[in-house]
Design a protein around this motif. Structure first.
Motif, mmCIF file in Angstrom:
data_model
loop_
_atom_site.group_PDB
_atom_site.id
_atom_site.type_symbol
_atom_site.label_atom_id
_atom_site.label_comp_id
_atom_site.label_asym_id
_atom_site.label_seq_id
_atom_site.Cartn_x
_atom_site.Cartn_y
_atom_site.Cartn_z
ATOM 1 N N LYS A 124 0.819 -1.217 0.000
ATOM 2 C CA LYS A 124 0.000 0.000 0.000
ATOM 3 C C LYS A 124 0.844 1.255 0.000
ATOM 4 C CE LYS A 124 -3.157 -2.526 2.860
ATOM 5 N NZ LYS A 124 -3.153 -2.959 4.251
ATOM 6 N N ILE A 125 2.109 1.107 -0.367
ATOM 7 C CA ILE A 125 3.010 2.256 -0.221
ATOM 8 C C ILE A 125 2.569 3.431 -1.102
ATOM 9 C CG2 ILE A 125 4.760 1.425 -1.890
ATOM 10 C CD1 ILE A 125 6.750 2.456 0.471
ATOM 11 N N ASN A 126 2.039 3.141 -2.297
ATOM 12 C CA ASN A 126 1.583 4.249 -3.142
ATOM 13 C C ASN A 126 0.369 4.948 -2.538
ATOM 14 O OD1 ASN A 126 3.564 3.902 -5.024
ATOM 15 N ND2 ASN A 126 2.340 2.550 -6.329
ATOM 16 N N GLN A 127 -0.515 4.172 -1.921
ATOM 17 C CA GLN A 127 -1.727 4.794 -1.347
ATOM 18 C C GLN A 127 -1.394 5.650 -0.123
ATOM 19 O OE1 GLN A 127 -1.892 1.698 -2.796
ATOM 20 N NE2 GLN A 127 -3.027 2.667 -4.461
ATOM 21 N N MET A 128 -0.193 5.480 0.455
ATOM 22 C CA MET A 128 0.224 6.382 1.537
ATOM 23 C C MET A 128 0.276 7.820 1.025
ATOM 24 S SD MET A 128 0.850 5.046 4.552
ATOM 25 C CE MET A 128 2.172 5.905 5.417
ATOM 26 N N CYS A 129 0.573 7.954 -0.292
ATOM 27 C CA CYS A 129 0.632 9.302 -0.897
ATOM 28 C C CYS A 129 -0.768 9.913 -0.990
ATOM 29 C CB CYS A 129 1.237 9.243 -2.293
ATOM 30 S SG CYS A 129 2.757 8.312 -2.407
ATOM 31 N N VAL A 130 -1.788 9.056 -0.985
ATOM 32 C CA VAL A 130 -3.166 9.546 -1.039
ATOM 33 C C VAL A 130 -3.637 9.881 0.373
ATOM 34 C CG1 VAL A 130 -5.531 8.949 -1.704
ATOM 35 C CG2 VAL A 130 -3.605 8.088 -3.055
ATOM 36 N N GLN A 131 -3.240 9.018 1.322
ATOM 37 C CA GLN A 131 -3.697 9.189 2.705
ATOM 38 C C GLN A 131 -3.032 10.398 3.380
ATOM 39 O OE1 GLN A 131 -5.186 6.110 5.069
ATOM 40 N NE2 GLN A 131 -6.068 8.039 5.682
ATOM 41 N N PHE A 132 -1.741 10.592 3.117
ATOM 42 C CA PHE A 132 -0.993 11.636 3.840
ATOM 43 C C PHE A 132 -0.416 12.679 2.885
ATOM 44 C CE2 PHE A 132 -0.734 7.864 6.560
ATOM 45 C CZ PHE A 132 -1.292 8.381 7.722
ATOM 46 N N ASN A 133 -0.329 13.922 3.370
ATOM 47 C CA ASN A 133 0.284 14.954 2.534
ATOM 48 C C ASN A 133 1.800 14.967 2.756
ATOM 49 O OD1 ASN A 133 0.894 16.555 4.781
ATOM 50 N ND2 ASN A 133 -1.119 17.527 4.736
ATOM 51 N N SER A 134 2.491 15.759 1.962
ATOM 52 C CA SER A 134 3.954 15.684 2.001
ATOM 53 C C SER A 134 4.521 16.164 3.337
ATOM 54 C CB SER A 134 4.569 16.447 0.834
ATOM 55 O OG SER A 134 3.875 17.634 0.633
ATOM 56 N N ALA A 135 3.839 17.121 3.997
ATOM 57 C CA ALA A 135 4.339 17.583 5.306
ATOM 58 C C ALA A 135 4.263 16.428 6.309
ATOM 59 C CB ALA A 135 3.507 18.763 5.791
ATOM 60 N N GLU A 136 3.174 15.680 6.250
ATOM 61 C CA GLU A 136 3.022 14.541 7.180
ATOM 62 C C GLU A 136 4.069 13.470 6.889
ATOM 63 O OE1 GLU A 136 -1.806 14.817 7.927
ATOM 64 O OE2 GLU A 136 -1.054 14.020 6.042
ATOM 65 N N LEU A 137 4.267 13.177 5.599
ATOM 66 C CA LEU A 137 5.262 12.158 5.239
ATOM 67 C C LEU A 137 6.662 12.593 5.666
ATOM 68 C CD1 LEU A 137 3.925 11.076 1.728
ATOM 69 C CD2 LEU A 137 3.834 9.759 3.847
ATOM 70 N N THR A 138 6.924 13.904 5.554
ATOM 71 C CA THR A 138 8.231 14.423 5.985
ATOM 72 C C THR A 138 8.432 14.170 7.480
ATOM 73 O OG1 THR A 138 8.069 16.101 4.272
ATOM 74 C CG2 THR A 138 9.697 16.498 5.986
ATOM 75 N N GLN A 139 7.361 14.337 8.267
ATOM 76 C CA GLN A 139 7.453 14.060 9.710
ATOM 77 C C GLN A 139 7.735 12.580 9.958
ATOM 78 O OE1 GLN A 139 7.667 16.277 12.035
ATOM 79 N NE2 GLN A 139 7.330 17.885 10.539
ATOM 80 N N PHE A 140 7.073 11.710 9.184
ATOM 81 C CA PHE A 140 7.321 10.264 9.333
ATOM 82 C C PHE A 140 8.795 9.948 9.066
ATOM 83 C CE2 PHE A 140 2.700 9.024 7.965
ATOM 84 C CZ PHE A 140 2.231 9.500 9.178
ATOM 85 N N HIS A 141 9.338 10.603 8.019
ATOM 86 C CA HIS A 141 10.751 10.355 7.708
ATOM 87 C C HIS A 141 11.647 10.869 8.842
ATOM 88 C CE1 HIS A 141 10.500 8.548 3.800
ATOM 89 N NE2 HIS A 141 9.611 9.431 3.426
ATOM 90 N N ALA A 142 11.224 11.971 9.476
ATOM 91 C CA ALA A 142 12.028 12.524 10.577
ATOM 92 C C ALA A 142 12.063 11.520 11.739
ATOM 93 C CB ALA A 142 11.441 13.856 11.031
ATOM 94 N N ILE A 143 10.911 10.877 12.009
ATOM 95 C CA ILE A 143 10.863 9.876 13.092
ATOM 96 C C ILE A 143 11.764 8.695 12.731
ATOM 97 C CG2 ILE A 143 9.369 8.193 14.263
ATOM 98 C CD1 ILE A 143 7.096 10.299 13.968
ATOM 99 N N LYS A 144 11.630 8.243 11.493
ATOM 100 C CA LYS A 144 12.458 7.111 11.033
ATOM 101 C C LYS A 144 13.947 7.452 11.190
ATOM 102 C CE LYS A 144 13.715 3.646 8.132
ATOM 103 N NZ LYS A 144 14.054 2.373 8.729
ATOM 104 N N THR A 145 14.309 8.667 10.774
ATOM 105 C CA THR A 145 15.721 9.068 10.816
ATOM 106 C C THR A 145 16.241 9.138 12.248
ATOM 107 O OG1 THR A 145 15.274 10.340 8.832
ATOM 108 C CG2 THR A 145 17.361 10.793 9.929
ATOM 109 N N ALA A 146 15.358 9.521 13.185
ATOM 110 C CA ALA A 146 15.785 9.609 14.581
ATOM 111 C C ALA A 146 16.220 8.233 15.098
ATOM 112 C CB ALA A 146 14.648 10.164 15.443
#
Ligand SMILES: Cc1cc2nc3c(=O)[nH]c(=O)nc-3n(C[C@H](O)[C@H](O)[C@H](O)COP(=O)(O)OP(=O)(O)OC[C@H]3O[C@@H](n4cnc5c(N)ncnc54)[C@H](O)[C@@H]3O)c2cc1C
Length: 497
Positions: A435-457
């Protein structure tokens, strides 16, 4: 495989052959697999449409070995994919050719049962059902019960925040886990929570539950145990119309009844299950509901009478109450075996997993059957109706050219429909690759950026399960579904294809 895995690791890596030599310094010979015949059994999880041979498979037995493996992989920038029982349905445990598949299969011991505190401490490779079996003699059980509970591991359950029939009343995995230990990509052992209901600081335990192996490798889990209810009884109701069954679900919940389970199956699923396990289902019905109540004798008797009246008033053509436990288990057997039953009538099936607000059940089911006709692919529905958690099973034949691609497109449309009515693209199976493509539908880029920040931490070099669960913004741009906010497209510099 329909899409290549993005490689998020950039630094020069140690060739896997050399990594294997270093791993052999502390792993027993049988705990490291590298020949094609040994690697093949690990090439996919329950989403078998996606396959990839792992570079290496490591089967550590101790926490220290997990720490050493992760330290080495971190130092040499080698990707690591954690693997429980491999029953996941979203490709979350799909291996990488350039990485290590870290199996927790040997972490299969129940370390402590504390009946007074009603907790158990278990290793991640313990099967879900094995926990309830181990504590049954003390009148206790572990509530979340995925249909795969005979095989799936509790570590995989935590990583996916697994659900099941009983989660409507007793909560998902996240509500039934009190603590865990995990190893970071740098090899540090971290403890979250414990045996008490709350712990100080941010709720990292909830963050970890459902993190799909992206933040760390879980090596120990403390679960809540519940006392077995005095009595459980199930009612089966048949309907000549899917929408009526959908309205009946809403009516039961609106009446303030909280069933221990409230499941729905449509006609194709009913027929497949009946043919397979002979549960006594009415095969002419367009839908059946299974509604289980549990509690004290009085509570169950009162509730069953109320549910029967409600179902009749909602237009059920038949309402049947299980007379004894044997009949109750037979009624559930059809539901629990519905996935393999559908597997018998179609060369392949693709199990979707989305959640919608219950009030939209009837309209969404109708729309799914329209989409099914549009794509010329049969869909069987069997799902946790009480939670609004849909599992449309799309029947297809992978040997027919283009059919898998059409199936994936239809699956994507169904998930987007869930988002459209205010729901989510995952209920319990996780995002994984599927469902990785549908994550782009569910979340906007600001939200995805936050997810990446958590992952990076947690994982600065993106080595833990890369390419899964959280899409890169480039990927969303390529998918063409990046959110447009206030008329402005985020990251306009990215090329769109
Ligand atoms: C027939 C069938 C019925 C199913 N029914 C249900 C159902 O009713 N409800 C439901 O929720 N699911 C269901 N599933 C899906 C699946 O069983 C669950 O997602 C389960 O939680 C996966 O557990 P696993 O041990 O097989 O994990 P795996 O498939 O091995 O892994 C799943 C994910 O967890 C990660 N992971 C595994 N172990 C660890 C660990 N120790 N540390 C960190 N990350 C880890 C992996 O990297 C991967 O991302 C069903 C599957 C099948 C085949």
């Amino acid at each position: 495989m329909s899409q290549p895995l993005p490689s998020d690791t950039t630094s020069a890596r140690l060739p896997l052959r050399e990594l294997a030599q270093q791993l052999r310094r502390f792993l027993p010979h049988a705990a490291l697999l590298d020949t094609p015949e040994d690697l093949h059994p690990y090439e996919c999880d329950g989403l078998s449409a996606y396959r990839q041979l792992p570079g290496l498979v490591a089967l550590p037995e101790t926490i220290e070995q997990v720490q050493q493996i992760l330290r080495l992989c971190s130092a040499h920038r080698v990707p690591v994919v954690a693997r429980g029982a491999g029953t996941g349905l979203s490709g979350g445990a799909l291996p990488r050719a350039d990485g290590v598949l870290l199996s927790l299969a040997k972490f299969n011991r129940i370390l402590e049962i504390d009946p007074l505190n009603r907790t158990a401490i278990v290793q991640p490779g313990v099967r879900n059902l094995a926990i309830s079996e181990a504590v049954a003699s003390q009148g206790l059980y572990y509530a979340p019960d995925p249909s795969s509970q005979i095989a799936c591991s509790i570590g995989g359950n935590v990583a996916e925040n697994a659900g099941g029939v009983h989660c409507l009343k007793y909560g998902l995995t996240v509500h039934n886990v009190l603590g865990l230990k995990f190893v970071t990509i740098d090899g540090e052992l971290v403890t979250l929570g414990g045996k008490t209901l709350d712990s100080p600081g941010y709720d990292l335990l909830a963050l970890f539950t459902g993190s799909e192996g992206l933040l760390g490798v879980i090596v120990e889990i403390t679960v809540k145990l519940l006392p077995k209810p005095e009595r459980a009884q199930v009612v089966l109701a048949a309907f000549d119309d899917l929408e009526k069954a959908g309205h009946a679900v809403a009516a039961i919940i609106a009446a303030g009844i909280i069933p221990a389970g409230l499941e729905m199956m449509d006609n194709p699923a009913i027929r497949a299950a009946e043919d397979y396990v002979h549960a006594g289902y009415p095969v002419e019905a367009q839908a059946i509901l299974l509604c289980e109540l549990d509690g004290t004798n009085e509570e169950v008797s009162e509730g069953i009478a109320q549910v029967r009246t409600l179902l009749t008033n909602q237009g059920a053509t038949e309402v049947r109450t299980a007379k004894d436990d044997a009949e109750r288990l037979r009624m559930w057997a059809g539901r629990k075996a519905a996935f393999p039953a559908v597997g018998r009538i179609s060369p392949d099936y693709y199990c979707m997993d989305g959640t919608i607000p219950r009030k939209h059940l009837a309209t969404v089911l109708k729309r799914i059957s329209e989409l099914s006709r549009e794509y010329g692919l049969q869909v069987a529905n069997v799902f946790h109706a009480g939670d609004g958690n849909l599992h449309p099973l799309i029947l297809y034949d992978a040997n027919k050219p283009g059919e898998l691609e059409r199936t994936e497109e239809l699956g994507g449309k169904i998930l987007e429909l869930c988002v459209e009515v205010g729901g989510t693209i995952t209920g319990e199976h996780g995002v994984g690759m599927e469902k990785i493509n549908q994550m782009c539908v569910q979340f906007n880029s600001a939200e995805l950026t936050q997810f990446h920040a958590i992952k990076t931490a947690f994982d600065p070099h993106g080595l833990l399960n890369p390419g899964k669960a959280v899409p890169t913004l480039h990927r969303c741009a390529e998918f063409g579904r990046m959110h447009v906010h206030g008329g402005k497209l985020a990251f306009p510099e990215l090329e769109r294809f």
